[in-house]
Design a protein around this motif. Structure first.
Motif: not given
Length: 89
Positions: A7-13, A45-48, A54-58
């Motif tokens: 789980v990664v908070p917004p703007e975290e790496i 990446y998605g919003n839990i 899934v929102d974003l794909v790298t």
């Protein structure tokens, strides 16, 4: 595959590490194919807080063991909205 965080908070790496165990000789053909060819890894990446969608794909384009190009696209789109230039040899 190993993630430093699930789980990664917004703007975290965070870091994603993928490996094939060397103590599994039956996977040697896969390791050799990866060393010799080109392949892609997708990180989604998605919003839990919502529905786990899934929102974003790298997408990482890899040749041998080197990342050659990185692209970002929205999950609903087929084409990236941002893509790096190919890496030089």
């Amino acid at each position: 595959m190993r993630l430093t965080q699930t789980v990664v908070p917004p703007e975290e790496i965070f870091r994603v590490t993928a490996s094939i165990p060397v103590d599994r000789p039956e996977l040697e053909p896969l390791r050799e194919a990866i060393r010799q060819g080109s392949w892609e890894v997708e990180v989604r990446y998605g919003n839990i807080d919502e529905d786990d969608s899934v929102d974003l794909v790298t997408t990482l384009s890899i040749s041998g063991t080197r990342v050659r190009q990185v692209a970002f696209r929205w999950a609903d789109d087929d084409e990236p909205f941002l893509i790096s230039g190919p890496a030089d040899d």
